[in-house]
Every structure is written in structure tokens, then in C-alpha cells.
Design a protein around this motif. Structure first.
Motif, PDB file in Angstrom:
ATOM      1  N   ALA A  14       0.223 -25.571  61.754  1.00 31.35           N
ATOM      2  CA  ALA A  14       0.516 -24.387  60.952  1.00 31.35           C
ATOM      3  C   ALA A  14       1.489 -23.450  61.654  1.00 31.35           C
ATOM      4  N   ARG A  15       1.271 -23.185  62.918  1.00 28.41           N
ATOM      5  CA  ARG A  15       2.134 -22.237  63.645  1.00 28.41           C
ATOM      6  C   ARG A  15       3.554 -22.773  63.777  1.00 28.41           C
ATOM      7  N   VAL A  16       3.647 -24.085  64.011  1.00 29.28           N
ATOM      8  CA  VAL A  16       4.979 -24.689  64.117  1.00 29.28           C
ATOM      9  C   VAL A  16       5.700 -24.611  62.770  1.00 29.28           C
ATOM     10  N   LEU A  17       4.980 -24.969  61.703  1.00 28.56           N
ATOM     11  CA  LEU A  17       5.584 -24.938  60.368  1.00 28.56           C
ATOM     12  C   LEU A  17       6.048 -23.535  60.000  1.00 28.56           C
ATOM     13  N   LEU A  18       5.198 -22.560  60.230  1.00 31.37           N
ATOM     14  CA  LEU A  18       5.535 -21.185  59.857  1.00 31.37           C
ATOM     15  C   LEU A  18       6.676 -20.637  60.699  1.00 31.37           C
ATOM     16  N   SER A  19       6.664 -20.889  62.004  1.00 27.83           N
ATOM     17  CA  SER A  19       7.719 -20.377  62.888  1.00 27.83           C
ATOM     18  C   SER A  19       9.075 -20.963  62.514  1.00 27.83           C
ATOM     19  N   THR A  20       9.079 -22.278  62.313  1.00 29.51           N
ATOM     20  CA  THR A  20      10.342 -22.937  61.959  1.00 29.51           C
ATOM     21  C   THR A  20      10.883 -22.404  60.634  1.00 29.51           C
ATOM     22  N   TRP A  21       9.976 -22.290  59.656  1.00 29.39           N
ATOM     23  CA  TRP A  21      10.400 -21.791  58.327  1.00 29.39           C
ATOM     24  C   TRP A  21      10.876 -20.346  58.398  1.00 29.39           C
ATOM     25  N   ALA A  22      10.172 -19.497  59.153  1.00 31.27           N
ATOM     26  CA  ALA A  22      10.545 -18.082  59.247  1.00 31.27           C
ATOM     27  C   ALA A  22      11.906 -17.902  59.898  1.00 31.27           C
ATOM     28  N   ASN A  23      12.221 -18.710  60.880  1.00 32.02           N
ATOM     29  CA  ASN A  23      13.518 -18.587  61.564  1.00 32.02           C
ATOM     30  C   ASN A  23      14.685 -18.934  60.653  1.00 32.02           C
ATOM     31  N   GLU A  24      14.405 -19.600  59.539  1.00 30.33           N
ATOM     32  CA  GLU A  24      15.464 -19.956  58.588  1.00 30.33           C
ATOM     33  C   GLU A  24      15.595 -18.926  57.479  1.00 30.33           C
ATOM     34  N   ASN A  25      14.789 -17.846  57.540  1.00 35.52           N
ATOM     35  CA  ASN A  25      14.784 -16.851  56.474  1.00 35.52           C
ATOM     36  C   ASN A  25      15.154 -15.468  57.003  1.00 35.52           C
ATOM     37  N   ASP A  26      15.036 -14.457  56.131  1.00 40.35           N
ATOM     38  CA  ASP A  26      15.461 -13.105  56.476  1.00 40.35           C
ATOM     39  C   ASP A  26      14.622 -12.517  57.611  1.00 40.35           C
ATOM     40  N   GLU A  27      15.150 -11.407  58.166  1.00 40.23           N
ATOM     41  CA  GLU A  27      14.445 -10.740  59.261  1.00 40.23           C
ATOM     42  C   GLU A  27      13.050 -10.268  58.841  1.00 40.23           C
ATOM     43  N   TRP A  28      12.960  -9.683  57.644  1.00 38.33           N
ATOM     44  CA  TRP A  28      11.670  -9.140  57.233  1.00 38.33           C
ATOM     45  C   TRP A  28      10.626 -10.243  57.056  1.00 38.33           C
ATOM     46  N   TYR A 201     -11.861 -24.912  49.675  1.00 34.51           N
ATOM     47  CA  TYR A 201     -12.763 -25.247  50.769  1.00 34.51           C
ATOM     48  C   TYR A 201     -13.479 -23.996  51.254  1.00 34.51           C
ATOM     49  N   VAL A 202     -14.796 -24.116  51.430  1.00 35.22           N
ATOM     50  CA  VAL A 202     -15.549 -23.000  51.999  1.00 35.22           C
ATOM     51  C   VAL A 202     -15.090 -22.751  53.419  1.00 35.22           C
ATOM     52  N   TYR A 203     -14.904 -23.827  54.136  1.00 39.19           N
ATOM     53  CA  TYR A 203     -14.406 -23.708  55.509  1.00 39.19           C
ATOM     54  C   TYR A 203     -12.905 -23.921  55.496  1.00 39.19           C
ATOM     55  N   VAL A 204     -12.184 -22.940  55.989  1.00 40.33           N
ATOM     56  CA  VAL A 204     -10.730 -23.054  56.137  1.00 40.33           C
ATOM     57  C   VAL A 204     -10.403 -22.817  57.600  1.00 40.33           C
ATOM     58  N   PRO A 205      -9.806 -23.777  58.276  1.00 34.75           N
ATOM     59  CA  PRO A 205      -9.444 -23.558  59.677  1.00 34.75           C
ATOM     60  C   PRO A 205      -8.593 -22.312  59.834  1.00 34.75           C
ATOM     61  N   ALA A 206      -8.793 -21.650  60.944  1.00 28.71           N
ATOM     62  CA  ALA A 206      -8.068 -20.392  61.165  1.00 28.71           C
ATOM     63  C   ALA A 206      -6.568 -20.593  61.039  1.00 28.71           C
ATOM     64  N   SER A 207      -6.091 -21.765  61.465  1.00 29.78           N
ATOM     65  CA  SER A 207      -4.646 -22.002  61.392  1.00 29.78           C
ATOM     66  C   SER A 207      -4.169 -22.082  59.944  1.00 29.78           C
ATOM     67  N   LEU A 208      -5.030 -22.611  59.038  1.00 29.30           N
ATOM     68  CA  LEU A 208      -4.637 -22.664  57.630  1.00 29.30           C
ATOM     69  C   LEU A 208      -4.686 -21.286  56.992  1.00 29.30           C
ATOM     70  N   ALA A 209      -5.591 -20.441  57.472  1.00 35.23           N
ATOM     71  CA  ALA A 209      -5.666 -19.082  56.935  1.00 35.23           C
ATOM     72  C   ALA A 209      -4.374 -18.323  57.189  1.00 35.23           C
ATOM     73  N   LEU A 210      -3.587 -18.768  58.181  1.00 35.66           N
ATOM     74  CA  LEU A 210      -2.324 -18.092  58.469  1.00 35.66           C
ATOM     75  C   LEU A 210      -1.401 -18.107  57.260  1.00 35.66           C
ATOM     76  N   PHE A 211      -1.420 -19.201  56.498  1.00 38.66           N
ATOM     77  CA  PHE A 211      -0.558 -19.289  55.321  1.00 38.66           C
ATOM     78  C   PHE A 211      -0.963 -18.246  54.275  1.00 38.66           C
ATOM     79  N   ALA A 575       0.174 -28.743  55.920  1.00 38.57           N
ATOM     80  CA  ALA A 575      -0.787 -28.541  57.013  1.00 38.57           C
ATOM     81  C   ALA A 575      -2.202 -28.883  56.567  1.00 38.57           C
ATOM     82  N   SER A 576      -2.578 -28.446  55.360  1.00 41.10           N
ATOM     83  CA  SER A 576      -3.953 -28.692  54.913  1.00 41.10           C
ATOM     84  C   SER A 576      -4.201 -30.171  54.698  1.00 41.10           C
ATOM     85  N   ASP A 577      -3.158 -30.899  54.287  1.00 39.83           N
ATOM     86  CA  ASP A 577      -3.333 -32.343  54.110  1.00 39.83           C
ATOM     87  C   ASP A 577      -3.660 -33.007  55.435  1.00 39.83           C
TER      88      ASP A 577
END
Length: 857
Positions: A14-28, A201-211, A575-577
Motif C-alpha cells: 500500500a505505501r509503495v503504491l500510494l507513494s509512487t502514485w502521489a509523486n505523479e500527481n499535484d503537490e496537494w 471486510y470487518v478486518y482491514v489491515p492498517a495498510s489498506l486503511a491508508l487508501f 493491494a487488497s487483492d
């Protein structure tokens, strides 16, 4: 793990996916992701405010003062783990359904069975656990509805979290309480959700909650854009409310925006200093026209015109009255009447009249003359006869009649008659002058302080008219100066009448054109009011146009936000898959295999950063439309257990009546799965199924990781008793019932005693069965036990069996004759048992038991 698996895991982090995606988008966007990754939680409002400020500066809506948002460093998610949660006790429960106070449940760290029949209070404890856990099927907890006043809700829960011990005092809170929200709970109402629903899912890993947190951050920025758009639009509505709707400027202000032609709008504004005074004048004119005061003025002037017209006519009538002629005729007639009276007296002095020749007498003579003329006309007059008595007239009578003729032909009398005629005509002329409206007007204004200048002249004419009428009516002289006064008043009123007539014509013209004048004045007022408001609000208009331009830009800039959220959802699905769906699929397949659940297809879907699953059979049919109730139940259990395993099962797993609708084989399979789960996790089971309970107890016997609690309603709903197995008939309990029944029978007579004796034989029959199961055969086989205890065979005292069997069989058969559940032959149907026989049989059985127990002593 292979290199390929490691690469796949890293690419799905999750962190890798989000970081990579964010770096390709606007500052905000990078700022949102940075905040979520640094805290692992949803963004707080102040941080979102800072992100929105960066968004506005990045998009050149505001001047740039914030530093540039640098790219994010890519780092993998740390390993996740939860401390083990274990419930150690539940006590001091109050205000939950009709549960009695004082019950204590101390769950085992393995399996805890809470057994009780329907309606004994299990549901109350189950609802409490579901409320603490915020279960999908948690519902409102009511107090004892049979009581007028409900007790305050409360309970004491002690628990271990890791190695630390905790106490929590529940006071009716709803919506879940941490850490109990980690508990997994299965019950019948949740079956449909586990079978048919698109379930998160009742249980969501903390990394998935990041999304979810990133999506929430984007939505929070969207919300601030919407709020700004609303604020930017408020100025137009505020200004518009001050502009008259039918003004020329209204549609221009209504559509005030980035494309507004300010020059056209400025030409309609009025900034002169006297605009408010001009508005006030127009408002008064409009108010006067709307109130109809012009019509009232016209009516008032028309009345004055009528009064003056009538007053001038009265004056003319008085002036036309010849006062001198009237007074002269009146004087002459008075003199003639004196002469006439004198002549009449002298003429008839020697006539021997019965009375003086007065007016009555004159009337008599005139009537006689009139009758004479009538007779002459008719040719029937005889001068020698009396007109009245028809007697012949003597000489003297004829002389008197001749005097009558002379009297009537007298010149003085003729002159008097002419004068009277003249006076009557003059009087009639004056009497015919009427002035009702003038009189009413004078009377109406008599007591008022404010009166027209010509009021005195009108009042003078009315006064003169009254005097002249009174004089002519009474025959008195009229003052010649009165006509002179009337002439003066007449001249004044004539002038005023001309003036008033002109005013009436003007008012009549204006009144006829009042509607058009009102419309014109209203239009002028509307346009002037709008022009004045435009002049006063020009600064606001200028700001509003700037705001509209900003709003247009914000609207355009907000359009990519939904696309950004969909991109985050796509990353979440990747990530959830990897983190959930693949693990869930494995666990679900295993659980379906252990429970013989039907095989079906699972579809994994995601919306707004949330991972969900859906179960379908062939042709996209929902499982509930195809599967039986039992198949749905085990399918839901498989889904529930697979979901629970995602979190590693570090918290209690609770089952509420998990085997209803299941056959015997499936009950055993569910019991085996729960028993296996209880070897490594804390499991709590609520049930009313005795076979299921006995199976669980049997399965947990080797490990001893089990606690059994009996829930009953003997002393109020929810009484909890710790036991080793479900309660059934015991030797001591039966002995107590038999002795009690015998004692009661001794105190009764007749039919009451006979009924008690029959009851006593029923207890004897049960005693024989339990004695055989538990003591003669040492529990090798017992009712409700799922297995035969072969190891107990060695404890049977085979040598003492024949001596014990004989009395047990005889008494058992005798008891069967007297209980209602057995049919009787006709020969013995009416043979009633006796108390003495009951006592003897009971003594025989006790002796047989004692002999068997002490056989080896």
C-alpha cells in the motif's frame, strides 16, 4: 518466498503504491498522501486546511507563500500485529432485557459453552457482546419491558490485552467499544449478509486503511471547494434581493458572473447625492396614487361645487323676491281690510243679523252666491224665493239679499282679494326655495375650527332664507337690507364657484388618468431604486464578478477529484487483492471444505477505497435463491470464519446458535470446526441445542480447554450456573422428589392421595432408568452422550447385577402400570396404587441400591 513473489508483494504494498502514485500527481495530492503515510490515520481538519491552502496556491488562486511539496520517498509497510484480547469475566449486568442481577460468566481461554433453553436469557448476554463489538447485527438493547421503570444499563467486563489486565464498566454505550470491536460474532441474522450482501471486510489491515484515508482527504478538499463555491455565490443572492425584480438591472444582476458587461451595468447606476430624496418623492406620489386620495379630493371638491351652486341659486331666488312690493302690498291690504270691515258694518247695521258680519259670515254669503250662480246656470233660480229654505221672500228679505249682492260686488273686497293673491304668490315663491345640501354642509362644518373662507357667506344666505321664509309665512314685513346682504354673498360665492369648478375639472382629468399615472410613477420608482442600489453596491458587484471568475476556475479545478478517488480505489483493489482477497480465497476454500459448504464464485469489488466481496452461483444468481437454509448457514459460517482468520484471530470469536436449521451430520462438522478453533483461540458459544452441546463437550474432553455454563430462568431470566455438562435427572434429585411426593400423599386422603401416589410411581420409574444408566452400567451409555464410554465397562459389578436387576425390573414394570403415558389392560385399568405399596417399593429399591453399592466391600 521466490524473487517473483517478493516483487509481486512489493508492487502490491500500500505505501509503495500510494507513494509512487502521489509523486505523479499535484503537490496537494502528495501532501494528502504524505500526511496519511506519516500518521497512519485519517487527516485532521487543520491539516486538511493546510492542504487546501496549498491547492489554492498551486492553482494560482492565491499568492504563493507555501514551500513546494517535495516527492515522497517510497518505503514498504511495516509488519502488522495485534495484542491478544481475552475476556476473563462478565458480571454486574443490569438493565439488559429481563436478565437478573448477580450472574457471573468467566469464559475459558479456549471454548466457553453457554447452554439454555429458548427464553431463558441467553439472548440478553449475546446482545451485550454484539453491542460491545459493534457487530453487523447489533440491535438496540431494551430493559425489562414488563417493569414500569427500567434499570440503568450497565455491566463489568474484565479482560486481558496482551499481558495487561483491564476492567471496563459498560454504561449503555452503543456503536462499539475498543478493543472489543476486534471480536468476531456470528448469529442467524448475519447469515444473509455473509451469503448475499456485497460485504466489506470487518478486518482491514492498517495498510489498506491508508487508501480510505487518502480518499477521505481528497473528499475533504472537495468539500472545501464546495464550501468556497457556496460562499462565492452568496454575494449575488444578497445583492439580488435588494434589486426590484421588474427593474431593467435585475436580469443583469441575476446573471452576474465572470461574463458580465460591467459598462452596461454601470450605465444603469445612479450615484448622485439627491437620489434618496428623489426616491422619497416618488414613494409619496406612488403611495398617494395607490391610496386613492385623488379620488377622495375629487369627491370633496365636487361636493363643494354642489354646495356653492345651490347657495348661488338660493341667493338668486332671494334677490328675485321684491321686498318693497311685498311690503307695499301688505300695507295696502291692511288698510283695505280696515275700510272693508267699516263698510260691511255700516251696510248691515240695520239688517238684524244674528251676529256681527265677520269672516265666517262672509264665507256664508260667498257660498250662497256661488249656489245662486249655479241655479242661474241650471235655469232654476227664482229671485223671489230663499236659496236655502225655498220660502217666498218678503220685502225686507229682498232688501237684505240686495245688500248681499252689493257687498259681494264691492270694489274694496275685490282689491283685498287681489292683494291677498299677490301676497300668496310672493310667499309661495319664497317657500319653494329649498337648500338641503347647503343646510347640511353648513351644519356639518358649524363646529369645526378649519372651514373654507366662503363658509360665512354660505351660512349668511341660509340664515337670510330662513328669515324671509319665516316672515312671508307669518305675513310680517321683510327687512330690505337682507337682500343686500345676499347680493354681497352671492357675488363672493359666484367667484368661488368658478374657481372650484376649475379645480374639479383638473381633478376629474387627473382621476381619469390615475392608473396610467400610477404605472408611470411605479416604473420610475423601480428604476430609480435599482439605479441607487447599483450605485451603492458597485464595490460589491466588482467583487462578485471577481468571485464568479474564481468560482469558474474552482469548478474546473474540482473536476479531476473524482478521477483521483477512482485511481486510489484502483490502487486499493490491487493491494487488497494481494493482502486480503487472495488470503480470504484460501481461507474460504478451506472452511468450505471442512463444513461441506457449496462451492461458488467469489467476486472482489472495490468502491471509494473499500474492498468488498460478493458470492454468486452460476448465471450470477444470488446464493439465497438457490441454496437450502442449511446450505446457506454453513456457507455463511465458512465466510465468517475465513474473514475472522484474516486478522489472525487474536480476539474472541462468538457464535450465537450456529447450528439451527442444520442436520445431525452438519452439526457434528460445525462442532468439530469450532472445537478445533478453540484449541488456539477464545471461543464463546450460545446454544439451546443439547446434541450440539454434548458433541462440543466430548470433543473438548481431551484438551480440557472448555467451560460449561447453564443458563435458566428458574429464579429469573439469565441465571448462570457453572457445571460440567447439561443438567439431567440425577439420583439425588429423584430421591428428593420421591420422598416429597410420599410425604405429601400421607397428608391427603381420597382422590388427592391417589393422584400423588401415581405421581410417586412416575418418579420411581425415572429412578429405575437413571440408576441403571449411572450406577448399574456406570455410565457406559447415557442419553445425550455422543459416544459409548467403553473404559467404564470394568467398573460394572457383574456379580451383583442379578440381585439388583430383579427388584428394579419388577418395580419398573409395576410403575408402568400406574403412569398415564402407558395404556392399561381392562383387567387392571381400575386397580389403583396404594400409598403403602409405593412406600414398600421405594424401600425395596433403596435396599437394592445399597446392596449393589456395597457388593465388593
Amino acid at each position: 518466498m521466490s524473487d517473483t513473489d517478493s516483487a509481486t508483494s512489493a508492487s502490491a504494498d500500500a505505501r509503495v503504491l500510494l507513494s509512487t502514485w502521489a509523486n505523479e500527481n499535484d503537490e496537494w495530492v502528495r501532501a494528502i498522501v504524505r500526511g496519511v503515510l506519516s500518521t497512519g490515520r485519517a487527516l485532521v481538519a487543520p491539516y486538511v486546511d493546510d492542504v487546501y491552502a496549498l491547492f489554492r496556491q498551486e492553482k494560482a488562486l492565491d499568492a504563493r507563500t507555501l514551500p513546494k511539496e517535495p516527492p515522497l520517498a517510497v518505503a514498504a509497510s511495516p509488519a502488522e500485529s495485534d495484542e491478544v484480547l481475552r475476556i476473563t469475566s462478565l458480571s454486574e449486568v443490569t438493565g439488559v432485557n429481563a436478565l437478573v442481577s448477580g450472574a457471573v460468566i468467566t469464559p475459558h481461554e479456549g471454548l466457553t459453552i453457554l447452554y439454555g433453553e429458548n427464553g431463558t436469557g441467553k439472548t440478553g448476554y449475546s446482545r451485550l457482546f454484539k453491542t460491545l463489538a459493534a457487530s453487523r447485527t447489533a440491535d438496540q438493547i431494551l430493559g425489562d419491558v414488563s417493569q414500569a421503570t427500567a434499570s440503568a444499563q450497565g455491566a463489568l467486563i474484565t479482560y486481558d490485552l496482551g499481558t495487561a489486565k483491564h476492567r471496563f464498566r459498560w454504561s449503555g454505550e452503543t456503536g462499539g467499544v475498543a478493543p472489543f470491536t476486534r471480536m468476531s460474532i456470528f448469529d442467524s441474522p448475519s447469515v444473509n449478509a455473509h451469503v448475499d450482501a456485497d460485504l466489506e471486510y470487518v478486518y482491514v489491515p492498517a495498510s489498506l486503511a491508508l487508501f480510505n484515508h487518502v480518499n477521505a482527504g481528497i473528499q475533504a478538499v472537495e468539500a472545501r471547494i464546495v464550501a468556497d463555491l457556496a460562499a462565492l455565490a452568496t454575494g449575488a443572492s444578497a445583492l439580488l434581493s435588494r434589486i426590484p425584480r421588474d427593474a431593467t438591472a435585475y436580469p443583469l444582476v441575476e446573471t452576474l458572473g465572470a461574463s458580465t458587461d460591467l459598462d452596461t451595468l454601470r450605465a444603469l447606476a445612479d450615484t448622485t447625492g439627491d437620489v434618496d430624496e428623489r426616491i422619497a418623492v416618488l414613494q409619496k406620489a406612488v403611495a398617494a396614487l395607490e391610496a386613492g386620495t385623488l379620488s377622495a379630493s375629487l369627491k370633496a371638491q365636487q361636493r363643494v361645487s354642489r354646495v356653492l351652486t345651490q347657495a348661488t341659486l338660493v341667493a338668486a331666488g332671494i334677490e328675485a323676491f321684491d321686498v318693497d312690493a311685498y311690503n307695499t302690498t301688505r300695507t295696502i291690504m291692511a288698510a283695505l281690510e280696515i275700510d272693508y270691515a267699516l263698510v260691511r258694518t255700516e251696510l248691515f247695521e240695520a239688517a238684524d243679523l244674528p251676529a256681527a258680519p265677520d269672516d265666517t259670515w262672509k264665507t256664508f254669503v260667498e257660498v250662497g252666491e256661488s249656489y245662486r250662480q249655479h241655479l242661474v246656470t241650471a235655469g232654476a233660480h227664482d229671485e223671489n224665493r230663499c236659496l236655502y229654505c225655498r220660502q217666498p221672500l218678503g220685502e225686507r228679505a229682498q232688501e237684505l239679499v240686495a245688500k248681499y249682492a252689493d257687498y259681494l260686488a264691492d270694489k274694496i273686497g275685490a282689491e283685498i282679494a287681489e292683494s291677498r293673491k299677490s301676497l300668496a304668490m310672493a310667499t309661495a315663491t319664497v317657500a319653494s326655495i329649498n337648500a338641503p345640501e347647503v343646510t347640511a354642509w353648513v351644519t356639518e362644518l358649524a363646529d369645526q375650527t378649519e372651514r373654507p373662507d366662503f363658509y360665512a357667506h354660505v351660512a349668511s344666505i341660509v340664515s337670510v332664507l330662513d328669515v324671509v321664509k319665516a316672515s312671508t309665512s307669518s305675513g310680517t314685513a321683510v327687512d330690505p337690507e337682507l337682500t343686500a346682504r345676499v347680493a354681497v354673498a352671492h357675488a363672493v360665492l359666484t367667484a368661488h364657484l368658478a374657481e372650484v369648478g376649475g379645480e374639479v375639472k383638473v381633478l376629474e382629468f387627473e382621476d381619469a388618468n390615475r392608473a396610467e399615472a400610477l404605472q408611470t410613477r411605479r416604473r420610475e420608482l423601480v428604476e430609480l431604486t435599482a439605479a441607487a442600489e447599483l450605485g451603492r453596491s458597485w464595490a460589491l458587484i466588482d467583487i462578485q464578478v471577481k468571485n464568479a471568475k474564481e468560482a469558474d476556475r474552482l469548478t474546473v479545478l474540482a473536476r479531476p477529484a473524482p478521477t483521483l478517488r477512482r485511481a486510489v480505489t484502483g490502487l486499493s483493489k490491487i493491494a487488497s487483492d494481494a493482502l486480503i482477497n487472495q488470503s480470504f480465497a484460501t481461507y474460504f476454500a478451506e472452511e468450505c471444505g471442512s463444513l461441506r459448504a457449496p462451492s461458488l464464485k467469489i467476486e472482489y469489488i472495490g468502491r471509494d477505497g473499500s474492498a468488498k466481496r460478493r458470492k454468486v452461483l452460476v448465471k450470477k444468481h444470488r446464493p439465497s435463491k438457490v441454496l437450502s437454509e442449511g446450505e446457506q448457514k454453513v456457507l455463511a459460517l465458512a465466510d465468517f470464519l475465513a474473514e475472522a482468520r484474516l486478522s489472525g484471530i487474536s480476539a474472541p470469536v462468538i457464535f450465537d446458535d450456529p447450528v439451527s436449521s442444520l442436520d445431525h451430520r452438519r452439526i457434528n462438522e460445525v462442532a468439530a470446526r469450532i472445537a478445533n478453533l478453540a484449541q488456539s483461540a477464545q471461543v464463546i458459544v450460545f446454544t439451546h441445542d443439547l446434541a450440539f452441546t454434548m458433541t462440543l463437550l466430548h470433543l473438548m474432553e481431551p484438551s480440557k480447554r472448555c467451560a460449561y455454563f447453564q443458563i435458566d430462568d428458574e429464579e429469573g431470566k439469565g441465571r448462570v450456573t457453572r457445571a460440567s455438562h447439561p443438567r439431567w435427572d440425577t439420583m439425588s434429585g429423584l430421591k428428593k422428589n420421591i420422598n416429597g411426593t410420599i410425604a405429601a400423599a400421607r397428608a391427603e386422603e381420597g382422590q388427592a392421595r391417589a393422584a400423588l401416589v401415581r405421581t410417586g410411581y412416575g418418579w420411581l420409574r425415572s429412578w429405575c432408568e437413571v440408576f441403571t444408566e449411572t450406577e448399574l452400567l456406570q455410565g457406559v451409555t447415557q442419553r445425550h452422550q455422543p459416544a459409548v464410554h467403553i473404559t467404564q465397562l470394568g467398573k460394572i459389578k457383574s456379580g451383583a447385577l442379578p440381585a439388583a436387576i430383579d427388584p428394579v425390573v419388577r418395580v419398573f414394570e409395576e410403575a408402568c402400570r400406574y403412569i398415564d403415558s402407558h395404556s392399561q389392560p381392562l383387567t387392571t385399568l381400575n386397580v389403583a396404587p396404594t400409598l403403602a405399596g409405593l412406600e414398600a417399593h421405594w424401600a425395596e429399591l433403596q435396599a437394592a441400591r445399597d446392596a449393589y453399592i456395597h457388593a465388593d466391600d
